[in-house]
Enzyme design. Structure first.
Site, mmCIF file in Angstrom:
data_model
loop_
_atom_site.group_PDB
_atom_site.id
_atom_site.type_symbol
_atom_site.label_atom_id
_atom_site.label_comp_id
_atom_site.label_asym_id
_atom_site.label_seq_id
_atom_site.Cartn_x
_atom_site.Cartn_y
_atom_site.Cartn_z
ATOM 1 N N ALA A 189 0.831 -1.209 0.000
ATOM 2 C CA ALA A 189 0.000 0.000 0.000
ATOM 3 C C ALA A 189 0.867 1.261 0.000
ATOM 4 O O ALA A 189 1.967 1.258 0.558
ATOM 5 C CB ALA A 189 -0.919 -0.012 1.221
ATOM 6 N N PRO A 190 0.370 2.335 -0.659
ATOM 7 C CA PRO A 190 -0.927 2.466 -1.333
ATOM 8 C C PRO A 190 -0.954 1.985 -2.780
ATOM 9 O O PRO A 190 -1.987 2.047 -3.429
ATOM 10 C CB PRO A 190 -1.176 3.975 -1.267
ATOM 11 C CG PRO A 190 0.184 4.571 -1.352
ATOM 12 C CD PRO A 190 1.073 3.639 -0.571
ATOM 13 N N GLY A 191 0.180 1.517 -3.315
ATOM 14 C CA GLY A 191 0.147 0.936 -4.647
ATOM 15 C C GLY A 191 1.116 1.527 -5.649
ATOM 16 O O GLY A 191 1.138 1.099 -6.804
ATOM 17 N N GLY A 192 1.937 2.480 -5.238
ATOM 18 C CA GLY A 192 2.854 3.098 -6.180
ATOM 19 C C GLY A 192 3.801 2.112 -6.831
ATOM 20 O O GLY A 192 4.100 2.219 -8.023
ATOM 21 N N LYS A 193 4.274 1.160 -6.078
ATOM 22 C CA LYS A 193 5.204 0.169 -6.617
ATOM 23 C C LYS A 193 4.456 -1.035 -7.188
ATOM 24 O O LYS A 193 4.853 -1.605 -8.201
ATOM 25 C CB LYS A 193 6.201 -0.237 -5.540
ATOM 26 C CG LYS A 193 7.051 0.962 -5.075
ATOM 27 C CD LYS A 193 7.854 0.654 -3.836
ATOM 28 C CE LYS A 193 8.694 1.878 -3.434
ATOM 29 N NZ LYS A 193 7.848 3.025 -2.989
ATOM 30 N N ARG A 205 -5.498 0.110 4.451
ATOM 31 C CA ARG A 205 -4.502 0.463 3.434
ATOM 32 C C ARG A 205 -4.565 -0.498 2.247
ATOM 33 O O ARG A 205 -4.337 -0.091 1.099
ATOM 34 C CB ARG A 205 -3.105 0.451 4.053
ATOM 35 C CG ARG A 205 -2.832 1.654 4.935
ATOM 36 C CD ARG A 205 -1.519 1.515 5.701
ATOM 37 N NE ARG A 205 -0.384 1.255 4.836
ATOM 38 C CZ ARG A 205 0.297 2.182 4.172
ATOM 39 N NH1 ARG A 205 -0.075 3.451 4.267
ATOM 40 N NH2 ARG A 205 1.331 1.860 3.426
ATOM 41 N N ASP A 216 9.489 -3.009 0.227
ATOM 42 C CA ASP A 216 9.701 -1.594 0.527
ATOM 43 C C ASP A 216 9.306 -1.435 1.993
ATOM 44 O O ASP A 216 8.156 -1.192 2.322
ATOM 45 C CB ASP A 216 8.844 -0.720 -0.392
ATOM 46 C CG ASP A 216 9.169 0.750 -0.227
ATOM 47 O OD1 ASP A 216 10.355 1.100 -0.190
ATOM 48 O OD2 ASP A 216 8.229 1.564 -0.108
ATOM 49 N N CYS A 275 13.032 4.340 2.633
ATOM 50 C CA CYS A 275 13.166 5.779 2.354
ATOM 51 C C CYS A 275 13.856 6.441 3.544
ATOM 52 O O CYS A 275 13.425 7.484 4.035
ATOM 53 C CB CYS A 275 11.814 6.419 2.060
ATOM 54 S SG CYS A 275 10.576 6.242 3.365
#
Length: 484
Positions: free
Chosen positions: A134-138, A161, A201, A254
């Protein structure tokens, strides 16, 4: 920046001028660690806090390419040099209010955050896991790169999420995905040695996002690198167990802390001798790992993006005498669907008629029905794992007594070239916004008449379905996605 503050002493105010540095709010311990890490570059890092945050979007390559996107967006764009389908765009433009966003043509994403998914070597047909999706960018990028083959399993332990994750995958038109909300340990029990590629991630202290979100510094004071490093080891340890021999695992955060970055990677190498680093060649602006070659770091004073860390690892093939290692039963054991599933395609039904209007070579053996819901299962998927699934494959629609109503998710995998009964409006046509708001649409002379299920598009890209009745289209756009 200069600012005026009022101090009260003995009941009398005194107005003084003082200079407040942009980075005064950063935790002192963090600043000491960064100065030790960066040495002579530390000043440049602090100066990066005075620069504006870069805005980015990642193009959905299932539907178009970066060149066409750059030409048609209503703003100035520049390529993100290190991501093939990434674009910088102007900050003042609200691309989340553009019809193309509702067509799933791009994902708004911080430029550095695009990097991990771009570095995992996903191929069509792979079994792929995004463990903290989540939220789905990758996840959306991994799904797009599968091109409808194999399976993407996108997971987030938070159910709320995971719902946002599901929406973004459906908006992107990812048909071969499953969305689950489970702990990594539970997934590790069900899927030992199952996945070809895994992205972790990991949750982290967020030091790389301080420039973008000052609130992360407050969280850092409460839960710093020491808190997250244990969580990261637990998560990535389960990920290694789920990886096939010869498979790849991309670990990313990050944050800048070595405790959450290189030390976690070294822990993987020590705890799992079958794992090896697959060195990532640094691109322009990227840095190598600190004390561990083969990793890469992104710093905001070197690139137009925020802070990130990445390491790619490979599970070596291990020969064990007399031991033929096999993947976990999970989704690939070859068993037939359980009794909860029914055949999804009934002869001479509206579903069969609908599918004949598409130009997709459906594998009818993968179409199943459960409680009036029709799904198109990913390659190799089998029910019976006991996991908390939010979605199993593509939700095609609902079918009761032979009558079929296609879903919003089904619309997003189609387009003007893939469905025969379409109405496509120009992006500037106000009927596009009215459709996205849920209103009935009137057609002009030469655009109709239209009968039955109609795919409403903007410049050939699908937005959703409507029900044609001559020169009007009854709106069937999903209420939960409507333009507000």
């Amino acid at each position: 920046m200069s600012q005026t503050r009022v101090f009260v002493k003995c009941g009398r105010p005194k107005r003084v001028q003082e200079e407040e540095k942009v980075t005064d709010w950063l935790p002192e311990e963090f600043k000491r660690e960064m100065e030790d890490m960066l040495g002579g570059e530390y000043g440049a890092y602090l100066e990066s806090f005075e620069r504006p945050v870069s805005r980015g979007l990642r193009v959905n390559t299932l539907k178009w390419d970066r060149r066409e996107c750059a030409e048609k967006l209503p703003c100035k764009t520049e390529p993100v040099p290190w991501v093939a389908n990434g674009l910088f765009y102007e900050d003042e433009v609200r691309l989340s209010r553009d019809p193309y966003y509702f067509a799933g043509l791009y994902y708004l994403q911080e430029p550095s955050a695009m990097t991990p998914a771009s570095l995992l070597p996903v191929e069509p047909g792979d079994m792929v896991l995004d463990l903290c999706g989540a939220p789905g960018g990758k996840s959306t990028e991994l799904g797009a790169r599968l091109k409808g083959r194999g399976m993407l399993m996108a997971n987030d332990i938070s159910n709320s999420r995971a719902k946002a994750l599901l929406k973004n995958l459906e908006l992107f038109g990812i048909s071969n995905m499953c969305v689950v909300s489970e702990s990594p340990k539970r997934l590790g029990i069900v899927f030992p040695g199952f996945f070809d590629k895994i992205l972790v991630d990991a949750p982290c202290s967020g030091e790389g996002m301080f420039r973008k979100d000052r609130g992360m510094a407050k969280d850092w004071r409460e839960k710093g690198p020491g808190f997250y490093s244990k969580i990261q080891r637990d998560i990535v340890g389960e990920a290694v167990k789920m990886l096939k021999e010869g498979g790849y695992l991309l670990y990313s955060t990050c944050t800048f802390s070595r405790r959450e970055d290189e030390e976690i990677v070294q822990w993987i190498l020590d705890a799992f001798p079958e794992m090896e680093l697959a060195p990532i060649k640094p691109f322009e602006g990227a840095s190598g790992g600190i004390g561990l070659e083969g990793c890469i770091r992104l710093f905001p004073h070197r690139i137009r993006g925020e802070g990130h860390f990445m390491a790619l690892l490979r599970k070596q093939t291990v020969s064990v005498k007399g031991d033929k290692r096999t993947a976990g039963r999970g989704c690939g054991d070859g068993k037939k669907p359980g009794l909860a599933w029914e055949s999804g395609v009934e002869p001479k039904s509206e579903l069969e008629d609908f599918l004949k209007e598409t130009k997709i070579p459906w594998d009818y053996s993968r179409i199943v029905k459960k409680n009036d819901m029709v799904y198109y299962l990913p390659e190799g998927f089998v029910e019976g794992t006991g996991l908390r699934f939010l979605r199993t494959g593509l939700w095609m629609g609902t079918m009761k007594k032979g009558r079929f109503e296609p879903s919003q998710a089904m619309a997003m995998v189609l387009g003007k070239e893939l469905y025969s009964n379409c109405v496509s409006f120009d992006r500037e046509d106000m009927r596009v916004v009215r459709y996205l708001k849920g209103e009935t649409i009137s057609l002009k002379e030469g655009e109709g008449p239209v009968k039955g299920w109609c795919l409403v598009c903007v410049d050939r890209f699908a937005l959703g379905f409507g029900k044609g009745n001559g020169m009007t289209i009854k709106n069937k756009y999903y209420a939960g996605w409507r333009w507000q």
